[in-house]
Design a protein around this motif. Structure first.
Motif, PDB file in Angstrom:
ATOM      1  N   LYS A 176      10.390  10.301  -3.945  1.00 30.20           N
ATOM      2  CA  LYS A 176       9.350  11.073  -3.256  1.00 30.20           C
ATOM      3  C   LYS A 176       9.251  12.462  -3.891  1.00 30.20           C
ATOM      4  O   LYS A 176       8.170  13.025  -4.054  1.00 30.20           O
ATOM      5  CB  LYS A 176       9.701  11.247  -1.769  1.00 30.20           C
ATOM      6  N   ILE A 194       0.541   4.979  -7.706  1.00 32.67           N
ATOM      7  CA  ILE A 194       0.672   4.704  -6.280  1.00 32.67           C
ATOM      8  C   ILE A 194      -0.273   3.556  -5.933  1.00 32.67           C
ATOM      9  O   ILE A 194      -1.399   3.520  -6.437  1.00 32.67           O
ATOM     10  CB  ILE A 194       0.366   6.012  -5.500  1.00 32.67           C
ATOM     11  N   THR A 210      -6.090   9.214  -8.368  1.00 26.26           N
ATOM     12  CA  THR A 210      -6.172   9.093  -6.911  1.00 26.26           C
ATOM     13  C   THR A 210      -6.555  10.421  -6.274  1.00 26.26           C
ATOM     14  O   THR A 210      -7.407  10.477  -5.407  1.00 26.26           O
ATOM     15  CB  THR A 210      -4.808   8.637  -6.335  1.00 26.26           C
ATOM     16  N   VAL A 237      -2.981   1.686  -4.224  1.00 25.18           N
ATOM     17  CA  VAL A 237      -4.073   2.197  -3.414  1.00 25.18           C
ATOM     18  C   VAL A 237      -4.704   1.097  -2.559  1.00 25.18           C
ATOM     19  O   VAL A 237      -4.870   1.243  -1.362  1.00 25.18           O
ATOM     20  CB  VAL A 237      -5.134   2.881  -4.301  1.00 25.18           C
ATOM     21  N   HIS A 275       0.832  -1.190   0.000  1.00 22.89           N
ATOM     22  CA  HIS A 275       0.000   0.000   0.000  1.00 22.89           C
ATOM     23  C   HIS A 275       0.876   1.254   0.000  1.00 22.89           C
ATOM     24  O   HIS A 275       1.884   1.299   0.702  1.00 22.89           O
ATOM     25  CB  HIS A 275      -0.839  -0.057   1.284  1.00 22.89           C
ATOM     26  N   GLN A 276       0.486   2.245  -0.792  1.00 23.64           N
ATOM     27  CA  GLN A 276       1.172   3.548  -0.861  1.00 23.64           C
ATOM     28  C   GLN A 276       2.539   3.491  -1.557  1.00 23.64           C
ATOM     29  O   GLN A 276       3.254   4.487  -1.566  1.00 23.64           O
ATOM     30  CB  GLN A 276       1.348   4.171   0.539  1.00 23.64           C
ATOM     31  N   HIS A 277       2.904   2.337  -2.124  1.00 19.05           N
ATOM     32  CA  HIS A 277       4.187   2.291  -2.821  1.00 19.05           C
ATOM     33  C   HIS A 277       4.095   3.165  -4.083  1.00 19.05           C
ATOM     34  O   HIS A 277       3.072   3.187  -4.758  1.00 19.05           O
ATOM     35  CB  HIS A 277       4.547   0.847  -3.190  1.00 19.05           C
TER      36      HIS A 277
END
Ligand SMILES: Cc1cc2nc3c(=O)[nH]c(=O)nc-3n(C[C@H](O)[C@H](O)[C@H](O)COP(=O)(O)O)c2cc1C
Length: 514
Positions: free
Chosen positions: A382, A474, A488, A476, A98-100
């Motif tokens: 990031k 990303i 997203t 989800v 998740h969130q990768h």
């Protein structure tokens, strides 16, 4: 005497243990565990004390710790030391988690032509926007680096740490945000400076704690390295929370820099006294920009949007407003904050920034503002995500601290920072060699920019301002495992005008050592 000298060493141990047991049971009242389990109860307190170190060194896995895990810290340390920061055998991350974050690479990467600025300098990466150009400030400023040092005052950081950061940004062509504690001599080694102040107006205050425009104008005149001014509304770790600088922490030097009295507690209230409404804030910004000629921005953590909406409407109506907005995430760091604030008040960066950017985009204002992001964004992937969402620059605080030796001991609030970075103890900071540490900060920034440029090229672009929301995906959830950012967060960022790197290099407003 003979009796005492006749007591053997093991008897002495028993006597000491007996005294401790008597103290535990009959004298001390503070600790129930020691009372109920005399002597052995102390083991619990000792282990609890060294628990964080034991976990950090021996127990926690590479990706487990927060705020920065071992791999992240290791990457900053290796980059800062110009060591091998690669990893072998492939990623050790669960890239289905998740969130990768994924960056969509182009079939063929961008290829710089001969004599391209990045062929000459692989770390050349200035901001694609110029602060203050839209509002026609007298001295617009294009940050010469997209990664810069975030607000951290002299007072929360040691003199040696601030000196290392300033010398480091000078070498890297980046800027150094002063934080709330005023402009100290340690901020004055020639690196570009963003002068930052909060509700305490440290360094630019009258005796009664109100803001002094005259002092700010004089400060700017005396210090040409100040390239822009940032008004702090809030920070992610403690939005809406004032602070007290206890008299015990106010040294002669700090009192002189901050323009506060020795021997008295100093209050930073939650609110500004220089303005109370949005129109007053815009007037305040304009007054400062007019008097200093510099771009003026605001820094805030994001939660409710009503007042931002009011600001945007006022900007449309008057054609005035901030030249840049620094959006700090709820995950942001601090020298000291109550966990109830640090953990819960304000949105994490992706949610806060996307809310704010969408609002300004709806009002067609994004071109007028340089967006700066902070909140654990000091890593190239990031940063790519942040740029795809609309950020133009990244500010880093704790990552910069790590590059100059911070070991994430998380004791900034105790004045006992073991690495000498966040303490006023002369002894603890004496281990910092600013010549060495400044080179480390500079090298971290250069390595960051080089990798960021390489990622940008891999995605088929020349400058990260060209990243679009749809370039980044990303994870989800399980059903719809990865989703593009625009789907997203439900917007597409506005196109940033960009010709080429040479154009940025030739810009007359370019900061750094140019
Ligand atoms: C020791 C320390 C001192 C800070 N002081 C200030 C400050 O004076 N003003 C401010 O707006 N933010 C301050 N911050 C917040 C940082 O500027 C930054 O917004 C936040 O830590 C997020 O960046 P990071 O995740 O790269 O650390 C401070 C942070 C730290 C760790």
């Amino acid at each position: 005497m003979d009796f005492i000298s006749g007591i053997s060493w093991w008897m002495w141990i028993l006597i000491v243990l007996l005294i401790v047991a008597i103290r535990d049971i009959f004298i001390q009242k503070a600790h129930t565990i020691s009372h109920n389990y005399p002597i052995v109860g102390h083991l619990r307190y000792m282990l609890e004390k060294i628990g964080p170190e034991l976990r950090q060194y021996l127990v926690a896995n590479n990706r487990e710790e927060l705020p920065f895990n071992r791999i992240e810290r290791g990457w900053v340390y290796a980059s800062a030391k110009h060591e091998n920061n690669y990893e072998g055998f492939g990623t050790e991350r669960d890239i289905y988690a998740h969130q990768h974050i994924f960056i969509n690479n182009a079939m063929m990467p961008f290829k710089p032509k001969e004599n391209h600025p990045n062929e000459i300098d692989k770390t050349f990466l200035p901001c694609a926007k110029v602060m203050g150009l839209h509002n026609k400030r007298k001295k617009p400023f294009r940050p010469a680096s997209v990664i810069n040092v975030s607000a951290m005052s002299f007072g929360s950081l040691s003199a040696k740490a601030v000196e290392s950061l300033n010398k480091g940004v000078k070498m890297a062509g980046a800027y150094h945000n002063t934080g709330e504690g005023g402009l100290s001599p340690y901020h004055s080694y020639g690196g570009d400076v963003i002068f930052h102040f909060g509700t305490g107006y440290f360094g630019v205050r009258n005796e009664d704690g109100t803001f002094s425009l005259e002092k700010l104008v004089k400060l700017v005149e005396d210090n040409p390295s100040i390239r822009a001014i940032e008004i702090k509304l809030s920070q992610g770790a403690k939005p809406g929370k004032g602070g007290v600088l206890p008299a015990s922490k106010i040294t002669k030097e700090i009192a002189a820099i901050r323009h506060v009295e020795l021997g008295k507690d100093v209050l930073s209230p939650p609110n500004h006294s220089a303005f109370t409404t949005i129109p007053e804030m815009v007037d305040f910004i304009e007054k400062i920009a007019e008097a200093t000629g510099l771009p003026v921005g605001i820094k805030a953590a994001i939660g409710k949007l009503e007042q931002w909406e009011e600001l945007a409407d006022l900007m449309i109506k008057t054609g005035k407003g901030p030249d840049f907005i620094t959006v700090d995430g709820g995950e942001g760091g601090t020298g000291a904050a109550p966990p109830s604030f640090a953990d819960h008040v304000s949105l994490p960066w992706v949610y806060g920034f996307s809310d704010l950017y969408k609002l300004f985009q709806r009002k067609e204002l994004t071109d007028r503002i340089v967006f700066i992001g902070s909140g654990k964004l000091g890593f190239p992937a990031k940063a790519a995500m942040a740029f795809a969402m609309g950020a133009d620059c990244i500010n880093v605080a704790r990552e910069a601290m790590m590059s100059i030796g911070c070991i994430q001991a998380q004791v900034c609030h105790t004045n006992r920072c073991p690495s000498g970075v966040a303490t006023q103890s002369k002894w603890l900071q004496s281990g910092i060699d600013p010549t060495l540490k400044s080179a480390r900060l500079a090298q971290y920034f250069k390595t960051f920019r080089k990798e960021f440029i390489e990622i940008t090229h891999a995605a088929g672009y020349e400058h990260p301002c060209q990243f679009k929301m749809s370039d980044i995906e990303i994870n989800v959830d399980d059903h719809n495992l990865s989703k593009e950012l625009n789907k997203t967060y439900m917007y597409n960022k506005t196109h940033v005008p960009f010709t080429d790197m040479q154009d940025l290099k030739d810009c007359i407003y370019l900061g750094g050592n140019n």
